[in-house]
Design a protein around this motif. Structure first.
Motif, PDB file in Angstrom:
ATOM      1  N   ARG A 186       0.917  -1.351  -0.056  1.00 13.83           N
ATOM      2  CA  ARG A 186       0.161  -0.004  -0.093  1.00 13.83           C
ATOM      3  C   ARG A 186       0.894   1.366   0.044  1.00 13.83           C
ATOM      4  O   ARG A 186       0.543   2.090  -0.695  1.00 13.83           O
ATOM      5  CB  ARG A 186      -1.025   0.226   1.397  1.00 13.83           C
ATOM      6  N   VAL A 187       1.996   1.311   0.786  1.00  9.59           N
ATOM      7  CA  VAL A 187       2.873   2.541   0.732  1.00  9.59           C
ATOM      8  C   VAL A 187       3.476   2.697  -0.603  1.00  9.59           C
ATOM      9  O   VAL A 187       3.538   3.726  -1.001  1.00  9.59           O
ATOM     10  CB  VAL A 187       3.902   2.186   1.880  1.00  9.59           C
ATOM     11  N   SER A 188       3.937   1.519  -1.124  1.00  8.43           N
ATOM     12  CA  SER A 188       4.724   1.676  -2.535  1.00  8.43           C
ATOM     13  C   SER A 188       3.845   2.170  -3.373  1.00  8.43           C
ATOM     14  O   SER A 188       4.000   2.842  -4.286  1.00  8.43           O
ATOM     15  CB  SER A 188       5.389   0.372  -2.701  1.00  8.43           C
ATOM     16  N   GLY A 189       2.557   1.508  -3.334  1.00 15.90           N
ATOM     17  CA  GLY A 189       1.504   1.919  -4.583  1.00 15.90           C
ATOM     18  C   GLY A 189       1.189   3.343  -4.387  1.00 15.90           C
ATOM     19  O   GLY A 189       1.056   3.930  -5.329  1.00 15.90           O
ATOM     20  N   ALA A 190       1.113   3.794  -3.037  1.00 17.06           N
ATOM     21  CA  ALA A 190       0.589   5.252  -2.886  1.00 17.06           C
ATOM     22  C   ALA A 190       2.037   6.322  -3.438  1.00 17.06           C
ATOM     23  O   ALA A 190       1.577   7.479  -3.683  1.00 17.06           O
ATOM     24  CB  ALA A 190       0.069   5.573  -1.499  1.00 17.06           C
ATOM     25  N   ARG A 191       3.008   5.609  -3.321  1.00 18.34           N
ATOM     26  CA  ARG A 191       4.238   6.653  -3.675  1.00 18.34           C
ATOM     27  C   ARG A 191       4.548   6.519  -5.147  1.00 18.34           C
ATOM     28  O   ARG A 191       5.263   7.290  -5.719  1.00 18.34           O
ATOM     29  CB  ARG A 191       5.301   6.286  -2.777  1.00 18.34           C
ATOM     30  N   ARG A 192       4.204   5.769  -5.848  1.00 16.99           N
ATOM     31  CA  ARG A 192       4.445   5.366  -7.216  1.00 16.99           C
ATOM     32  C   ARG A 192       3.564   6.320  -8.210  1.00 16.99           C
ATOM     33  O   ARG A 192       2.497   6.805  -7.884  1.00 16.99           O
ATOM     34  CB  ARG A 192       4.065   4.076  -7.691  1.00 16.99           C
ATOM     35  N   GLU A 203       9.914   3.159  -4.684  1.00 21.69           N
ATOM     36  CA  GLU A 203      10.313   1.813  -4.967  1.00 21.69           C
ATOM     37  C   GLU A 203       9.282   0.760  -5.366  1.00 21.69           C
ATOM     38  O   GLU A 203       8.193   1.041  -5.057  1.00 21.69           O
ATOM     39  CB  GLU A 203      11.200   1.111  -3.847  1.00 21.69           C
ATOM     40  N   SER A 204       9.716  -0.129  -6.029  1.00 18.92           N
ATOM     41  CA  SER A 204       8.669  -1.252  -6.683  1.00 18.92           C
ATOM     42  C   SER A 204       8.125  -1.655  -5.411  1.00 18.92           C
ATOM     43  O   SER A 204       8.877  -1.769  -4.415  1.00 18.92           O
ATOM     44  CB  SER A 204       9.223  -2.062  -7.571  1.00 18.92           C
ATOM     45  N   ARG A 205       6.876  -2.349  -5.554  1.00 19.89           N
ATOM     46  CA  ARG A 205       6.155  -3.033  -4.441  1.00 19.89           C
ATOM     47  C   ARG A 205       7.076  -3.936  -3.858  1.00 19.89           C
ATOM     48  O   ARG A 205       7.232  -4.117  -2.830  1.00 19.89           O
ATOM     49  CB  ARG A 205       4.786  -3.290  -4.949  1.00 19.89           C
ATOM     50  N   GLY A 206       7.652  -4.962  -4.513  1.00 26.78           N
ATOM     51  CA  GLY A 206       8.346  -6.347  -4.339  1.00 26.78           C
ATOM     52  C   GLY A 206       9.432  -5.706  -3.371  1.00 26.78           C
ATOM     53  O   GLY A 206       9.833  -6.348  -2.663  1.00 26.78           O
ATOM     54  N   LEU A 208      10.405  -2.696  -2.092  1.00 23.64           N
ATOM     55  CA  LEU A 208      10.383  -2.027  -0.881  1.00 23.64           C
ATOM     56  C   LEU A 208       9.876  -3.280   0.248  1.00 23.64           C
ATOM     57  O   LEU A 208      10.491  -3.169   1.281  1.00 23.64           O
ATOM     58  CB  LEU A 208       9.170  -1.227  -0.981  1.00 23.64           C
ATOM     59  N   THR A 209       9.243  -3.982  -0.132  1.00 22.97           N
ATOM     60  CA  THR A 209       8.390  -5.032   0.888  1.00 22.97           C
ATOM     61  C   THR A 209      10.045  -5.949   1.437  1.00 22.97           C
ATOM     62  O   THR A 209       9.917  -6.489   2.513  1.00 22.97           O
ATOM     63  CB  THR A 209       7.518  -6.177   0.454  1.00 22.97           C
ATOM     64  N   SER A 210      10.471  -6.423   0.355  1.00 24.39           N
ATOM     65  CA  SER A 210      11.988  -7.140   0.607  1.00 24.39           C
ATOM     66  C   SER A 210      12.645  -6.414   1.242  1.00 24.39           C
ATOM     67  O   SER A 210      13.484  -7.196   2.196  1.00 24.39           O
ATOM     68  CB  SER A 210      12.534  -7.771  -0.783  1.00 24.39           C
ATOM     69  N   VAL A 211      13.018  -5.364   1.275  1.00 25.62           N
ATOM     70  CA  VAL A 211      13.856  -4.490   2.191  1.00 25.62           C
ATOM     71  C   VAL A 211      13.600  -4.166   3.471  1.00 25.62           C
ATOM     72  O   VAL A 211      14.323  -4.238   4.352  1.00 25.62           O
ATOM     73  CB  VAL A 211      14.558  -3.240   1.103  1.00 25.62           C
TER      74      VAL A 211
END
Length: 327
Positions: A186-192, A203-206, A208-211
């Motif tokens: 959700r955070v990554s999607g809102a920032r894209r 960052e891409s959703r995957g 960001l989640t990974s890091v």
């Protein structure tokens, strides 16, 4: 199925074991893939393996019964090398080869109960040693915002961390990995930025989640501190012409390993005294990376980086702080 990373390269860089009764210390035994390869390639060698994960050790002990007189395993964090006692009637301060693979086995990653993978739903645990007190859920639910930002920054999360922390504070408590991975998406999607429009370079959703998962896992297990301790303690355990092989999987680890090896390879003074000489030399001017074929066969190997250091013939002259602050 677990596939050991850079296995052929590990065997190749261990060629100093040829033709002698060599002693090997595997600091991250895992499921024993590298151990099996080394004992198979160098038939006169004896190996002591350590790992902090008791479950992994149980599997490895069963897998390596074919080497009953040449292998012994101990449950120990690799930061605790000074707690090793004598095995095989040899002085453990003098190993011909020390290996540390800083990655995780498929046995660990594919078990949802460990909470290490953002792709599998499970408890937010992330402890490699199940006797450890701190879990990822404890961090997410109890730590202050500034502490969360620091942990994420140390784990490699970029400018997105302030938005991740804000979302954590607004949505905690957390108990499952899926709750955290959904929040990161959700955070990554809102920032894209929307397609065709300028905006945040989130960052891409995957990714960001990974890091985020990586940062939490590193803090839960004290990985940065453990690696610094390993590098400091292992160099004094390396015998003349012995080799240290380290496989890292993210830039923070690799930076610390590379910086330490450069420090060991530096000349200490201008005179002819043995103390002025470098401890040894770097055998990998650039990190060794997996081949395209290995990555195709094992995508998890993609970020692996192998660095190798060789001690000089001269003995280590004294105990000293040999690990610079490379972070």
């Amino acid at each position: 199925m677990h596939i050991s990373v850079l296995k052929d390269e590990i065997v190749e860089f261990s060629s100093n074991l040829k033709g002698k009764k060599g002693y090997i210390l595997d600091c991250t035994l895992g499921m024993g893939g590298h151990t099996r390869a080394l004992l198979g390639a160098y038939e006169n060698s004896i190996l002591v393996g350590i790992d902090q994960d008791g479950a992994s050790l149980e599997l490895t002990d069963a897998l390596l019964k074919e080497f009953p007189n040449r292998f012994k395993a101990k449950k120990l964090n690799f930061s605790e090398l000074d707690q090793l006692d004598s095995n095989f009637n040899t002085d453990l301060r003098s190993y011909d080869l020390i290996l540390a693979d800083l990655g995780f086995s498929s046995f660990q990653l594919d078990n949802p109960e460990r909470g290490l993978s953002f792709k599998l739903d499970g408890p937010l645990d992330m402890r490699l040693d199940q006797k450890g007190a701190l879990t990822a859920a404890d961090i997410l639910n109890n730590f202050a915002p500034n502490d969360l930002k620091r942990i994420l920054a140390e784990g490699g999360v970029g400018e997105e961390r302030k938005y991740v922390v804000s979302a954590i504070m607004n949505n905690r408590p957390f108990s499952r990995t899926k709750e955290l991975s959904d929040l990161c998406e959700r955070v990554s999607g809102a920032r894209r930025p929307k397609k065709g429009k300028a905006g945040s370079s989130g960052e891409s959703r995957g990714k960001l989640t990974s890091v985020v998962f990586q940062a939490l896992r590193m803090h839960v297990n004290g990985e940065k501190e453990a690696l610094s301790s390993l590098l400091f303690k292992s160099i004094s355990r390396l015998g003349p012409e012995g080799r240290m092989l380290v496989i890292s999987f993210h830039s923070g680890e690799d930076k610390l390993v590379a910086g330490s090896m450069r420090w060991w390879a530096q000349k200490r003074g201008k005179g002819d005294h043995p103390e002025d000489e470098p401890i040894g030399k770097i055998l990998t001017p650039k990190a060794v990376i997996p081949t395209e074929a290995e990555i195709a066969n094992n995508p998890r190997s993609r970020s692996a980086r192998l660095r190798v250091f060789e001690r000089n013939k001269i003995p280590l002259w004294q105990e000293r702080s040999l690990v610079p602050n490379a972070y």
